[in-house]
Write a protein that holds these residues in place. Structure first.
Motif, PDB file in Angstrom:
ATOM      1  N   PRO A 109       0.933  -1.026  -0.177  1.00 51.29           N
ATOM      2  CA  PRO A 109       0.360   0.039   0.141  1.00 51.29           C
ATOM      3  C   PRO A 109       0.687   1.689  -0.191  1.00 51.29           C
ATOM      4  O   PRO A 109       1.858   1.183   1.093  1.00 51.29           O
ATOM      5  N   ASN A 185      -2.279   7.168   0.206  1.00 46.76           N
ATOM      6  CA  ASN A 185      -2.729   5.774  -0.796  1.00 46.76           C
ATOM      7  C   ASN A 185      -4.083   5.921  -1.283  1.00 46.76           C
ATOM      8  O   ASN A 185      -5.447   5.850  -0.866  1.00 46.76           O
ATOM      9  N   ASP A 187      -5.958   3.986  -2.166  1.00 48.79           N
ATOM     10  CA  ASP A 187      -7.098   2.941  -2.194  1.00 48.79           C
ATOM     11  C   ASP A 187      -8.048   3.615  -0.975  1.00 48.79           C
ATOM     12  O   ASP A 187      -8.683   3.213  -0.888  1.00 48.79           O
ATOM     13  N   THR A 188      -6.941   3.784  -0.067  1.00 49.03           N
ATOM     14  CA  THR A 188      -8.203   3.797   1.674  1.00 49.03           C
ATOM     15  C   THR A 188      -7.731   5.729   1.043  1.00 49.03           C
ATOM     16  O   THR A 188      -9.171   6.554   2.441  1.00 49.03           O
ATOM     17  N   GLY A 189      -7.054   6.315   0.734  1.00 51.96           N
ATOM     18  CA  GLY A 189      -6.933   8.108   1.127  1.00 51.96           C
ATOM     19  C   GLY A 189      -6.891   9.267   1.916  1.00 51.96           C
ATOM     20  O   GLY A 189      -7.334   9.978   2.280  1.00 51.96           O
ATOM     21  N   GLU A 190      -5.786   7.639   2.545  1.00 54.84           N
ATOM     22  CA  GLU A 190      -5.301   8.053   3.930  1.00 54.84           C
ATOM     23  C   GLU A 190      -3.861   8.218   3.804  1.00 54.84           C
ATOM     24  O   GLU A 190      -2.880   7.957   2.230  1.00 54.84           O
ATOM     25  N   GLN A 191      -3.122   9.752   5.050  1.00 56.90           N
ATOM     26  CA  GLN A 191      -1.622   8.720   4.072  1.00 56.90           C
ATOM     27  C   GLN A 191      -0.852   7.941   4.707  1.00 56.90           C
ATOM     28  O   GLN A 191      -1.036   7.701   5.711  1.00 56.90           O
ATOM     29  N   VAL A 192       0.109   7.423   3.838  1.00 52.29           N
ATOM     30  CA  VAL A 192       0.483   6.075   3.536  1.00 52.29           C
ATOM     31  C   VAL A 192       1.755   5.997   4.609  1.00 52.29           C
ATOM     32  O   VAL A 192       2.194   7.364   5.598  1.00 52.29           O
ATOM     33  N   SER A 193       1.843   5.100   5.849  1.00 54.21           N
ATOM     34  CA  SER A 193       2.631   4.580   6.773  1.00 54.21           C
ATOM     35  C   SER A 193       3.737   3.828   6.713  1.00 54.21           C
ATOM     36  O   SER A 193       3.925   3.389   6.384  1.00 54.21           O
TER      37      SER A 193
END
Length: 799
Positions: A109, A185, A187-193
């Motif tokens: 991801p 990301n 796929d999720t619209g969130e910041q990648v970890s």
């Protein structure tokens, strides 16, 4: 001056009266705040980010961000699969492992999947010129099954693809998977970890490594993960420093109660700070993880000054309430001023136009300002309820006499002759430090990741990749915008010759391993169309001649967009040392300046080297501004407090000398001036001013009572010098243990901070009174001259 002091004393006295009169409700309020923010602090998170490292307003980074969606960016990951068995990589076991690693990287991801490249991805192709025309296909055929025939075909295809040195090692011992990462990301619209990405990369390593296969991984995400993993060991060093501080506090105070109270009050701003960061929606960047401990160290320093003043009053017979009132009145003004200077020291680093530095500045400023509440308000309230143990107040006469003798001996620095010697030695050291400071490098020093030790797995992986490939993680990208009047810009000889000139001259720059450009690839293709004759490896003078190299102008290679309106030239560097980065960027700018072609516009710069170059320029520009703003602000605050230019010079001069010494030390130890080390210099000045303010404030008070300079300085050292020297030694020992930490940036900070804590206190104890001595002497000479001119007889009387 006397009127000003009396006004301040009345305000401070009134504040002390009200603080202690409302001590119970205030204490209840502080406890509730601590519980609430402590609960909030439990949800704090690490918040690393690649774009936080970028000076977004720098012209290089504006170009980088603009083209990051078009071309590969600087935030990438390289996974090198290395064959350790007999022969080379063309065997079924290795290629099967490479295929699986490619699939694993593809599905991480946050990976931009269109950017994934290896021998098994469809964008890696070979092109062959035959009698029938061009023949091309993917390097690894779809029907590949690992037979000898298939292996030989992959070998031939790889040789014809031009990927040796790029995705395949020069010695055929390894092959690479390259991928770009993105901040969000899709796929999720969130910041990648980045921590999670690092863990998945490490899982790939553990899954596929064997006796015959090794995995080397580099990239920002992997570096972040390794730094976070190293923070576990960092916590142990924090614990060691905490234990050392506790033991030294007890040895100094001889009181378990004062030791515990000092540690608790020093920890409170850290807890409050972390809790507030969570409420503000902020996290802690791994590179800023040392800030809470620095806040704790400063808190210990101020707590010791307050408890020391309280203890001195208790030992002469005052009650706890009276001693708390007296300690507040004595310590609040110099303590609050010193904390404002600390906050200012952190605040000025925000002159560096980099988001992570702004975040660090806000975090540290907030933590220091919270200390005004915890150390200057909450601590006196706690002390007013405290009863000092008898053992803590027992000091033998011999020890007391010896203690006073030491400070009386030190007070000799106020004598003009001794002060002159100190000036001479300081001047020699200052000149030597300034001369050595010329060797200070802006940027990284050494190869690999400077945040980690040279023997770390990440830096060993980086060495393996750099030594085996003609490319690596250190690349500089030059963007090219074309204005060809019509058709494909790659078929315009003027455009291609301009790009080819940059390609050709860049290859001769020391430290550049290889260069990739559409002009370079076009020359190879044109030569291939002419039986491989190297004489044909040139840019023709007509668009018709350039059509022979059209296979190289495809956007699939990642160097151009359709129509060649936008291109990129990629320079692969041997490392990212500050000196090399500066030299290469300067030389590339000179080459571009010599290219006189109106159809082409070159724009710097992308790649991680472009990011570092912009960061280095921001740091270099901010260094002078930061020191100037910091010293000017300290001077202004000191003048407003003491209303004396002599006081300003006495406090400022030692700080300037120590800052020069610190630059010389960094040059000697091979520590570069960069985003992670520049805040240490600001912190050193901010903390160093504490000692000067505490000592000078008491010195001025004793002088106002009619004592001579030596006696006044002696009394100031008895009351403030011991506590200042103790806190400096304690903090130096605490942070000095960081020198053995696994994270090199923590070790560097530990060495610099330990040095600055110690040298600053000695500057306040030695240089400050020597300056005061000469200012006092000059003042007396002026007074004597005025008196002599007033009392002088007339010329007639003399005659």
């Amino acid at each position: 001056m006397s009127n000003q002091q009396s006004k301040i004393q009345r305000v401070v006295g009134w504040s002390a009266d009200n603080l202690l009169a409302w001590r119970r409700p205030l204490m209840a309020l502080f406890i509730l705040i601590t519980i609430a923010l402590g609960y909030s602090a439990t949800g704090i998170r690490l918040d690393p980010g690649f774009n936080k490292q970028i000076p977004v307003n720098h012209p290089f980074m504006k170009n980088f961000l603009h083209y990051s969606e078009t071309f590969s960016g600087a935030n990438n990951v390289l996974v090198s699969v290395r064959w350790k068995g007999e022969g080379d990589i063309y065997n079924a076991q290795f290629l099967e492992a490479l295929r699986k690693v490619t699939d694993e990287v593809f599905f991480i991801p946050g990976v931009r999947r269109a950017s994934v490249s290896s021998l098994f991805t469809p964008d890696v192709r070979y092109i062959e010129v035959t009698e029938q025309g061009y023949i091309g296909d993917v390097v690894v055929p779809p029907h590949f099954s690992g037979t000898d025939k298939d292996l030989q075909q992959v070998r031939r295809n790889t040789e014809r693809s031009g990927q040796i040195g790029q995705l395949v090692a020069n010695d055929l011992s390894a092959a690479m998977v390259r991928a770009d990462l993105q901040e969000i990301n899709p796929d999720t619209g969130e910041q990648v970890s980045y921590v999670e990405i690092s863990r998945q990369l490490e899982k790939i390593r553990s899954t596929f490594e064997s006796d015959d296969i090794a995995i080397d991984i580099v990239g920002f995400s992997k570096l972040t993960g390794d730094v976070v993993d190293g923070l576990i060991d960092v916590m142990w060093f924090f614990l060691i420093a905490f234990v050392i501080t506790t033991i030294l506090l007890w040895l100094y105070t001889r009181s378990v109660k004062l030791t515990i109270v000092s540690l608790i009050v020093a920890m409170l701003p850290v807890v409050w700070l972390i809790g507030l960061l969570r409420l503000m929606g902020m996290g802690i960047d791994p590179m800023s993880i040392l800030v809470p401990f620095l806040i704790f160290s400063i808190g210990v320093s101020h707590a010791v000054q307050m408890t020391n003043a309280w203890k001195q009053d208790v030992m002469v017979g005052k009650t706890s309430m009276q001693a708390s009132h007296s300690a507040f009145c004595k310590i609040f003004v110099p303590g609050a001023l010193a904390l404002l200077m600390n906050a200012l020291g952190f605040g000025v680093i925000m002159l560096i136009d980099i988001p992570i530095v702004h975040e660090l500045g806000v975090t540290a400023c907030l933590g220091v300002l919270l200390m005004i509440i915890t150390n200057k308000m909450m601590l006196p309230i706690i002390l007013s309820h405290l009863q000092l143990e008898r053992s803590a107040g027992v000091v033998t006469q011999d020890n007391a006499t010896q203690h006073h003798k030491i400070w009386w001996w030190v007070s000799a620095v106020t004598r003009p002759g001794v002060a002159f010697v100190i000036f001479t030695v300081s001047l020699v050291l200052l000149v030597g430090g300034a001369w050595k400071s010329r060797d200070l490098v802006v940027g990284d020093v050494g190869t690999g990741a400077p945040e980690l030790r040279a023997e770390s797995r990440y830096n060993l992986d980086n060495t393996n990749i750099v030594n085996r490939y003609s490319v690596g993680l250190d690349l500089l990208t030059v963007y090219v915008e074309t204005a060809a009047p019509d058709g494909d810009a790659c078929l315009d000889p003027d455009v291609m010759r301009a790009v080819e000139k940059l390609d050709f001259h860049s290859r001769s720059i020391l430290g550049v391993q290889s260069v990739a450009s559409v002009a370079g690839m076009g020359k190879v293709t044109i030569a291939g169309n002419n039986e491989g004759n190297p004489r044909w490896a040139a840019i023709p003078g007509s668009g018709r001649g350039l059509r022979a190299g059209s296979q190289a102008f495809s956007s699939e290679h990642g160097l151009v967009v359709e129509g060649c309106k936008t291109m990129q030239v990629v320079l692969y560097l041997a490392n990212h040392q500050g000196e090399l980065v500066s030299r290469v960027v300067d030389r590339v700018e000179d080459i571009i300046a010599d290219i006189d072609e109106p159809k082409v516009e070159f724009k710097l710069a992308g790649g991680n080297v472009g990011v570092q170059s912009a960061s280095n320029e921001a740091v270099k520009k901010a260094e002078v501004q930061m020191h100037g703003a910091l010293l000017a602000s300290v001077a202004l605050f000191c003048w407003l407090t003491f209303r004396s230019f002599r006081a300003v010079l006495c406090i400022i001069m030692p700080l300037a000398v120590v800052a020069t010494f610190c630059n010389a030390l960094m040059a000697s130890l091979g520590i570069g001036l960069k985003v992670s080390t520049l805040p240490v210099l600001a912190l050193g000045v901010g903390v160093g001013v504490d000692y000067g303010i505490y000592i000078y404030e008491r010195l001025q008070h004793e002088l106002a009572e009619g004592r001579d300079l030596r006696e006044a300085f002696y009394q100031a050292m008895v009351q403030r010098g011991t506590a200042s020297l103790f806190t400096a030694i304690t903090m130096s020992i605490g942070v000095g243990t960081w020198a053995f930490a696994p994270l090199k940036f923590q070790a560097d900070m530990g060495i610099l901070l330990a040095f600055m804590f110690l040298v600053n206190v000695f500057g306040a104890i030695i240089i400050l009174p020597a300056l005061a001595s000469w200012f006092n002497r000059s003042k007396r000479l002026v007074q004597v001259k005025k008196a002599a001119s007033t009392d002088a007889p007339s010329s007639e009387t003399i005659v």
